[in-house]
Design an enzyme around this catalytic site. Sequence first.
Site, PDB file in Angstrom:
ATOM      1  N   GLU A  56       0.890  -1.170   0.000  1.00 16.99           N
ATOM      2  CA  GLU A  56       0.000   0.000   0.000  1.00 16.99           C
ATOM      3  C   GLU A  56       0.917   1.205   0.000  1.00 16.99           C
ATOM      4  O   GLU A  56       1.478   1.574   1.037  1.00 16.99           O
ATOM      5  CB  GLU A  56      -0.889  -0.014   1.253  1.00 16.99           C
ATOM      6  CG  GLU A  56      -1.799  -1.233   1.376  1.00 16.99           C
ATOM      7  CD  GLU A  56      -2.962  -1.208   0.402  1.00 16.99           C
ATOM      8  OE1 GLU A  56      -3.269  -0.140  -0.143  1.00 16.99           O
ATOM      9  OE2 GLU A  56      -3.553  -2.283   0.167  1.00 16.99           O
TER      10      GLU A  56
ATOM     11  N   CYS B 219      -1.964   9.255   2.194  1.00 18.61           N
ATOM     12  CA  CYS B 219      -1.643   8.728   0.862  1.00 18.61           C
ATOM     13  C   CYS B 219      -2.698   9.099  -0.161  1.00 18.61           C
ATOM     14  O   CYS B 219      -2.422   9.177  -1.339  1.00 18.61           O
ATOM     15  CB  CYS B 219      -1.484   7.217   0.941  1.00 18.61           C
ATOM     16  SG  CYS B 219      -2.853   6.411   1.736  1.00 18.61           S
TER      17      CYS B 219
HETATM   18  P1  NAD Z   1       8.705   4.493   4.539  1.00 17.78           P
HETATM   19  O1  NAD Z   1       8.665   3.669   3.311  1.00 17.78           O
HETATM   20  O2  NAD Z   1       9.862   5.375   4.744  1.00 17.78           O
HETATM   21  O3  NAD Z   1       8.629   3.561   5.844  1.00 17.78           O
HETATM   22  C1  NAD Z   1       7.552   2.687   6.070  1.00 17.78           C
HETATM   23  C2  NAD Z   1       8.002   1.555   6.970  1.00 17.78           C
HETATM   24  O4  NAD Z   1       8.954   0.761   6.285  1.00 17.78           O
HETATM   25  C3  NAD Z   1       8.668   1.991   8.255  1.00 17.78           C
HETATM   26  O5  NAD Z   1       8.205   1.180   9.302  1.00 17.78           O
HETATM   27  C4  NAD Z   1      10.152   1.750   7.980  1.00 17.78           C
HETATM   28  O6  NAD Z   1      10.905   1.508   9.145  1.00 17.78           O
HETATM   29  C5  NAD Z   1      10.082   0.509   7.128  1.00 17.78           C
HETATM   30  N1  NAD Z   1      11.241   0.282   6.262  1.00 17.78           N
HETATM   31  C6  NAD Z   1      12.094   1.191   5.739  1.00 17.78           C
HETATM   32  N2  NAD Z   1      13.013   0.572   4.976  1.00 17.78           N
HETATM   33  C7  NAD Z   1      12.745  -0.755   5.017  1.00 17.78           C
HETATM   34  C8  NAD Z   1      13.318  -1.908   4.408  1.00 17.78           C
HETATM   35  N3  NAD Z   1      14.359  -1.833   3.596  1.00 17.78           N
HETATM   36  N4  NAD Z   1      12.776  -3.102   4.680  1.00 17.78           N
HETATM   37  C9  NAD Z   1      11.700  -3.219   5.467  1.00 17.78           C
HETATM   38  N5  NAD Z   1      11.099  -2.153   6.074  1.00 17.78           N
HETATM   39  C10 NAD Z   1      11.613  -0.934   5.839  1.00 17.78           C
HETATM   40  O7  NAD Z   1       7.345   5.308   4.561  1.00 17.78           O
HETATM   41  P2  NAD Z   1       6.888   6.443   5.597  1.00 17.78           P
HETATM   42  O8  NAD Z   1       7.676   7.666   5.322  1.00 17.78           O
HETATM   43  O9  NAD Z   1       6.875   5.887   6.973  1.00 17.78           O
HETATM   44  O10 NAD Z   1       5.364   6.666   5.190  1.00 17.78           O
HETATM   45  C11 NAD Z   1       4.940   7.565   4.237  1.00 17.78           C
HETATM   46  C12 NAD Z   1       4.564   6.845   2.956  1.00 17.78           C
HETATM   47  O11 NAD Z   1       3.551   5.870   3.213  1.00 17.78           O
HETATM   48  C13 NAD Z   1       3.985   7.778   1.922  1.00 17.78           C
HETATM   49  O12 NAD Z   1       4.534   7.496   0.667  1.00 17.78           O
HETATM   50  C14 NAD Z   1       2.509   7.439   1.919  1.00 17.78           C
HETATM   51  O13 NAD Z   1       1.845   7.709   0.730  1.00 17.78           O
HETATM   52  C15 NAD Z   1       2.550   5.974   2.219  1.00 17.78           C
HETATM   53  N6  NAD Z   1       1.251   5.522   2.748  1.00 17.78           N
HETATM   54  C16 NAD Z   1       0.482   4.727   1.956  1.00 17.78           C
HETATM   55  C17 NAD Z   1      -0.777   4.322   2.409  1.00 17.78           C
HETATM   56  C18 NAD Z   1      -1.657   3.446   1.577  1.00 17.78           C
HETATM   57  O14 NAD Z   1      -2.538   2.833   2.144  1.00 17.78           O
HETATM   58  N7  NAD Z   1      -1.468   3.349   0.270  1.00 17.78           N
HETATM   59  C19 NAD Z   1      -1.209   4.716   3.673  1.00 17.78           C
HETATM   60  C20 NAD Z   1      -0.395   5.509   4.439  1.00 17.78           C
HETATM   61  C21 NAD Z   1       0.850   5.899   3.979  1.00 17.78           C
END
Ligand code: NAD
Length: 650
Positions: free
Chosen positions: A361, A395
């Site tokens: 997502e 998002c």
């Molecule tokens: P991010 O991708 O930086 O981090 C998300 C999670 O992934 C965190 O828990 C982080 O620690 C983990 N992570 C980071 N690198 C990783 C790796 N290599 N392996 C496994 N896990 C890892 O995202 P963010 O900045 O926390 O969130 C914002 C983003 O989330 C925005 O792009 C937003 O659009 C998206 N978002 C999408 C939805 C949806 O339902 N489509 C909902 C909410 C947020």
Amino acid sequence: MASKYLDKTSLRGLEKVGNVLIPGNQHYPKFSHLRTLRNIDRIIGELPSADLTDLALFLKVLAWTPSLFIKALFWLITKKDLFPDFLAGPLRLMDIGLKGIIYTLYYSNTSQTENILKSMEYCAETPSYEGSPMQTNTAAMTPDEGNLESGSIDLDKIFEKAKNAGSQIGKLTIRERLAPLIELKELVLERQEELIDIIQKETNKSRSDALFSEIFPIVDTLHWMEVEAENILKDKKVKTPIVLMGKTSYIYHQGLGVVLVISPWNYPLFQALVPIAHALICGNAVIYKPSEFTPLKGAVESLLNDAGVSSDLVQVIYGGGKLGSDLIEKRPDKIFFTGSVGTGKKIMQQAGKHLIPVELELGGKDPMIVFEDANIQRSVKGAAWGAMTNAGQSCTSVERLYVHEDIYENFKSELIVEVGKIKQLIDTNGNSDIGHMTNSQQAKKVRALVLDAVAKGAKALTNEYWIESPKSELEIPAIVLEGVTSEMEIWDCEIFGPILPIFKFSSEIDVINRANDSSFGLSASVWTADKTRATRVTKSLETGNVSVNNVMLTEGNPYLPFGGVKNSGIGRYKGAHGLLSFCNIKSVLFDGNSSKVEANWYPYTTEKYHLFDNLMQALFKGGIMGLIKFAFYGLKLEMLSGKLGKKGRA
Ligand code: NAD
């Protein structure tokens, strides 16, 4: 056991209902096995005498009622739509009252509580909330890397515990899995203010954003599960075609095993509890890794423990991206990831090595399209909310607003006024529209995107002061941006802040092309008085979700699945599709235990080949002649197969 208030028959009725609600399993003793009734007078002694008489009478009736009927009664009460209002209310009250008495008796049985907790493997070191009461986070939030990055916890052990717990929950009925989730719903409602304090402290949201976009959708989704999950997940008998005559076919929905949930920081409680609940109800164990920016330390564990979910079944592991990657390396049975496109791609690549199913997502760049016949007042207010809710850190927030040229100037003037009225404060009483940015990293990114756009010719139509002199790093005000072009970085990059680029369009085809000219495809909204046009445009948009004359509202209906196309992700969650994505959808076919040899088994012969060919032609030609021929060749084939089965090839 004697009671001052209830006679033996009423007590028997109560025990019977107790056993229906708490039938027991290898972890939980049955209601009647705990001698729970000895506290009954303390529990019901405070009731008014009229209520006591009614209760005693009702329990007497239940004492003579078959358990199956009582079970059906509780089930019926959950289908409140079946009853007229005057009946639904009292039934619901009766439901709550009875459950209240039974669960209180069960859990207040002090001599046994310790054993119950032990058998349910409650976490002895349940972490407690840290940092409440509320303090707003005026300084930039620094990521909490947790303690796992230093290797202080054994990941193999975590997976081993999860695997064991997963195999246990897989054996429970859907009703049994549902019970703690119903309890969780009640707990979230009860503790809502306390939870909002914690959410606000870590995210800097306005209080209303936390209530509307975290608490409400959690409760709403859990309520939906309470009403719908059993029907979606029960074993289903499906049709078996005539060519497989004599067999029966089923679909079983079973857990996959261990689901790894990795969440972002923008809706930390919602992004925790909703995927966890999906995984649990389908019969999985969960390893949950929150964002290092919003760990809500202890809050999720406390809610789940109090709801009756064992600490092995859902393990919350704190840390950053490295930990997320290490957890994937331990090969969970599914990864449910919410976050950015960049991380989503890395996760998919890593999961691909082990063929772990992933659901992603990811981000969005949602267009809002306003045609000339739309109600301007409503669409202006919709745009202001859709772009700025949660300070734009959603998002599905509106990131591109396309307005028809005939109404553009009028619309723009009203939008400037509306956005100018947005109140920004991390409030304590619900009287503020948006809060501040959650973390410094994202605030810096938003500022860089806007400054780049302004340097290349874009113009801020609201809160222009912020371009030159921001009040603080995290306090980004609501800004409408005009004149954004493809030379600017903001053009196809997710903004994730309270910034709304606005564009003029001239025709339907023009706006469809521009809306689709994006690497993202999460949601969109279409605003028009013409339903035919709305349907046509909706079908042309390359997105996973579209709201018509509303914004971000597909997410508001738990019956609708949610997810994106293109860079916005893979898979769907929520709704029936979402539940099924957490299941091993097992196809099962039953046949009789006879000596019959199937026509498609060996030996193959030329005669069998021709008979089968004739049978197939007749079957798919259809019509009455086809059916007669099918029966004729079918019979011949069966006879031949039987003969060959006994004697073998000549
Ligand atoms: P991010 O991708 O930086 O981090 C998300 C999670 O992934 C965190 O828990 C982080 O620690 C983990 N992570 C980071 N690198 C990783 C790796 N290599 N392996 C496994 N896990 C890892 O995202 P963010 O900045 O926390 O969130 C914002 C983003 O989330 C925005 O792009 C937003 O659009 C998206 N978002 C999408 C939805 C949806 O339902 N489509 C909902 C909410 C947020």
